[in-house]
Design a protein around this motif. Structure first.
Motif, mmCIF file in Angstrom:
data_model
loop_
_atom_site.group_PDB
_atom_site.id
_atom_site.type_symbol
_atom_site.label_atom_id
_atom_site.label_comp_id
_atom_site.label_asym_id
_atom_site.label_seq_id
_atom_site.Cartn_x
_atom_site.Cartn_y
_atom_site.Cartn_z
ATOM 1 N N PRO A 156 0.776 -1.253 0.000
ATOM 2 C CA PRO A 156 0.000 0.000 0.000
ATOM 3 C C PRO A 156 0.802 1.294 0.000
ATOM 4 O O PRO A 156 0.424 2.232 -0.727
ATOM 5 C CB PRO A 156 -0.878 -0.140 1.255
ATOM 6 C CG PRO A 156 -1.115 -1.595 1.379
ATOM 7 C CD PRO A 156 0.199 -2.223 0.964
ATOM 8 N N PRO A 157 1.916 1.432 0.770
ATOM 9 C CA PRO A 157 2.629 2.720 0.708
ATOM 10 C C PRO A 157 3.079 3.068 -0.697
ATOM 11 O O PRO A 157 3.033 4.236 -1.114
ATOM 12 C CB PRO A 157 3.827 2.506 1.647
ATOM 13 C CG PRO A 157 3.427 1.396 2.550
ATOM 14 C CD PRO A 157 2.550 0.503 1.732
ATOM 15 N N TYR A 158 3.499 2.060 -1.464
ATOM 16 C CA TYR A 158 4.031 2.308 -2.797
ATOM 17 C C TYR A 158 2.911 2.469 -3.819
ATOM 18 O O TYR A 158 3.071 3.198 -4.796
ATOM 19 C CB TYR A 158 4.974 1.165 -3.174
ATOM 20 C CG TYR A 158 5.843 0.742 -2.016
ATOM 21 C CD1 TYR A 158 6.533 1.696 -1.260
ATOM 22 C CD2 TYR A 158 5.950 -0.592 -1.633
ATOM 23 C CE1 TYR A 158 7.301 1.327 -0.174
ATOM 24 C CE2 TYR A 158 6.727 -0.965 -0.543
ATOM 25 C CZ TYR A 158 7.393 -0.003 0.184
ATOM 26 O OH TYR A 158 8.143 -0.370 1.264
ATOM 27 N N LEU A 159 1.778 1.800 -3.593
ATOM 28 C CA LEU A 159 0.621 2.018 -4.456
ATOM 29 C C LEU A 159 0.089 3.442 -4.284
ATOM 30 O O LEU A 159 -0.353 4.073 -5.243
ATOM 31 C CB LEU A 159 -0.481 1.002 -4.130
ATOM 32 C CG LEU A 159 -0.212 -0.427 -4.611
ATOM 33 C CD1 LEU A 159 -1.210 -1.395 -3.982
ATOM 34 C CD2 LEU A 159 -0.279 -0.516 -6.133
ATOM 35 N N ILE A 160 0.140 3.938 -3.061
ATOM 36 C CA ILE A 160 -0.296 5.317 -2.807
ATOM 37 C C ILE A 160 0.673 6.302 -3.457
ATOM 38 O O ILE A 160 0.259 7.250 -4.142
ATOM 39 C CB ILE A 160 -0.393 5.570 -1.290
ATOM 40 C CG1 ILE A 160 -1.575 4.787 -0.696
ATOM 41 C CG2 ILE A 160 -0.565 7.063 -1.002
ATOM 42 C CD1 ILE A 160 -1.636 4.835 0.820
ATOM 43 N N ALA A 161 1.969 6.101 -3.253
ATOM 44 C CA ALA A 161 2.965 7.068 -3.738
ATOM 45 C C ALA A 161 3.180 6.981 -5.241
ATOM 46 O O ALA A 161 3.345 8.009 -5.910
ATOM 47 C CB ALA A 161 4.289 6.855 -3.008
ATOM 48 N N ALA A 162 3.192 5.763 -5.795
ATOM 49 C CA ALA A 162 3.513 5.589 -7.208
ATOM 50 C C ALA A 162 2.298 5.673 -8.110
ATOM 51 O O ALA A 162 2.409 6.059 -9.277
ATOM 52 C CB ALA A 162 4.216 4.249 -7.432
ATOM 53 N N ALA A 163 1.118 5.298 -7.592
ATOM 54 C CA ALA A 163 -0.089 5.290 -8.423
ATOM 55 C C ALA A 163 -1.162 6.240 -7.910
ATOM 56 O O ALA A 163 -2.236 6.309 -8.498
ATOM 57 C CB ALA A 163 -0.663 3.868 -8.497
#
Length: 258
Positions: A156-163
């Motif tokens: 989730p942290p990377y889905l929030i930041a990247a997408a």
């Protein structure tokens, strides 16, 4: 990095490629990955000792710091110039969702502590620093309780930041990705345990002497784990995200390219 939200299903051995890919990124710039990882750990430690507010501050900062480490690995993978803007990519525009995710992590952590308290009798007189056996038992008790939280928080942290996904969607797509790649996660954690626990224990058993040489080798082993394995595992989170959510294209961090 283009993100394909149709999470791919990878073979089980992909879990090992996450570790080897993380090491490939670490080798490109050991000072950067080590500095980012050590900064992450030190900030978490210092925030956690703040009276009353410590756990709350850790919960809020953990996703943000995770994204900074992720961005460092991403810069190395894409062979871009290292700068502050690249390390902060995706943070400001998605700060609200990342903070919300931090509170989800806080709630999960409190639940883990509550379950551990209810399920296991605390040791009489507390745990002393010398009671290594009790410390290991406590870790073994916590592991099955905290592992689901680790997996929930993996993507989730990377889905929030990247997408730029909102909180709900990031948790949903992250959970789907974990379920689809359960075999890869089993191999990943087995490999990490082998490198971080099994191999060091074997070496320590060999180096049982009290001489200066054995002591120095044990010290070097600890430093290697701290300054090489930990940054490698931190970079491996980026590799796992890239392989699961990005199109299946060759990348400089793939072990086959090394």
């Amino acid at each position: 990095m283009a993100v394909n939200l149709q999470a791919r299903t990878l073979p089980a051995l992909a879990g090992w490629s996450w570790i080897s890919g993380g090491f490939a990124l670490f080798r490109r710039n050991p000072p950067l990955m080590t500095a980012l990882t050590m900064s992450y750990l030190l900030i978490m430690v210092f925030l956690n000792i703040v009276p009353l507010l410590g756990p709350l501050l850790v919960a809020v900062c953990l996703p943000i710091m995770s994204v900074i480490v992720f961005n460092g690995a991403r810069i190395l993978d894409e062979q871009r110039e290292i700068n502050a803007e690249g390390l902060k990519l995706g943070l400001m525009d998605n700060a609200r969702a990342l903070v919300q995710l931090g509170f989800v992590h806080l709630g999960g952590s409190l639940l883990v502590v509550l379950l551990h308290t209810l399920l296991f009798q605390p040791p009489e007189g507390g745990v002393t620093e010398a009671d290594e056996a009790q410390f290991i038992r406590t870790l073994m008790q916590l592991l099955p309780l905290v592992l689901p939280l680790i997996l929930v928080m993996w993507f989730p942290p990377y889905l929030i930041a990247a997408a730029s996904l909102p909180l709900g969607k990031s948790l949903f797509f992250g959970a789907v990705a974990v379920v689809r790649n359960a075999g890869a996660f089993v191999v990943y954690f087995a490999g990490a345990a082998m490198l971080g626990v099994g191999l060091p224990m074997l070496i320590v058993q060999v180096l049982t002497g009290d001489d200066v040489f054995s002591g120095m080798l044990r010290f070097l082993l600890r430093m290697t784990l701290l300054f090489a394995l930990v940054p490698t595992l931190a970079a491996s989170l980026y590799v796992s995200f890239r392989q699961v959510f990005a199109p299946a294209e060759p990348s400089p961090a793939d072990p086959a390219d090394e």
